[in-house]
Design an enzyme around this catalytic site. Sequence first.
Site, mmCIF file in Angstrom:
data_model
loop_
_atom_site.group_PDB
_atom_site.id
_atom_site.type_symbol
_atom_site.label_atom_id
_atom_site.label_comp_id
_atom_site.label_asym_id
_atom_site.label_seq_id
_atom_site.Cartn_x
_atom_site.Cartn_y
_atom_site.Cartn_z
ATOM 1 N N ARG A 72 0.795 -1.167 0.027
ATOM 2 C CA ARG A 72 0.022 -0.025 -0.187
ATOM 3 C C ARG A 72 0.786 1.371 0.026
ATOM 4 N NH1 ARG A 72 -4.416 -0.672 4.739
ATOM 5 N NH2 ARG A 72 -4.926 1.178 4.080
ATOM 6 N N CYS A 74 -1.321 5.427 9.370
ATOM 7 C CA CYS A 74 -1.713 4.178 8.780
ATOM 8 C C CYS A 74 -2.915 4.233 7.890
ATOM 9 C CB CYS A 74 -2.000 3.288 9.980
ATOM 10 S SG CYS A 74 -3.489 3.440 11.045
#
Length: 285
Positions: free
Chosen positions: A181, A239
Amino acid sequence: MSLKLPKPLVSASWLLSHLNDKNLIVLDCTIPKVTAKKTLIEQKKQIKGALFFDIKNVFSDIKAPFPNTALSPQEFELKAQELGINKSSIIVCYDDLGVYSSPRVWWLFQLMGFKNIAVLNGGLPKWKEEKFPIENQQKNNLSKGNFKVDYQPQKITYTKEVLSSLEDKNILIADARSKGRFYTTEPEPRKEVKGGHIPNSVSFPFGNILKDGLVKPKEDLLKIYKELNPDEKELVFTCGTGITASILALGAAITNQKSYAVYDGSWTEWGSTEGLPIRNLIWKI
């Protein structure tokens, strides 16, 4: 005299030995992973006597535009009191996945100035492995507690502050998402969120500090955080929505990092807000 937790992490055997302590509150802090596939829901099991701490629907601002936004101090205080939490409480939080969402709850209480709280290392899987007592999830009639907030704003940061810190060499932004990611070799789980990462941030997947569902021993964490932050910079953890960034914050507390904060909006806010700089080149991992 109320028991004081000596560190932010406790073992299953420690919790079993204190399960009947007068002021102990065990919080089930489970949320599903955003990347998890939906399966048939079975009867929810919990550690004997646990209370459900609803991160998503009670202890987040559901009116906010981004998931898992922290409550205001006033709202958190009221909700904690409604859960029966007192100033004298001893709190142990856990989740069904081992160590996933429970550090978020530990961090929320840190943000609110409550320190007598720890995460159960290994969570419910470790508890079950040890064959310690479990029960079906219960509905509880709770007496209102007298919990009070002592807000610690240095433990949280927001988009404006993160943006202004991008060129600050005394601040290190560490991203707990997967390397895929971070480097855009895999898509974001939320389709409305762009891929990439915050400029000048570093990839530090939360799995780096876990092994077999447990937080690694302190001596291992000291080496890991020393490698991450050799110059002892101020740390900002990010995150997807602030959940796994809290795992990195837990590791920072265990290793006595001098200064660290969680970016509450995290990548979901950054990656869906127009005008913010993004690094989204595909790198080889």
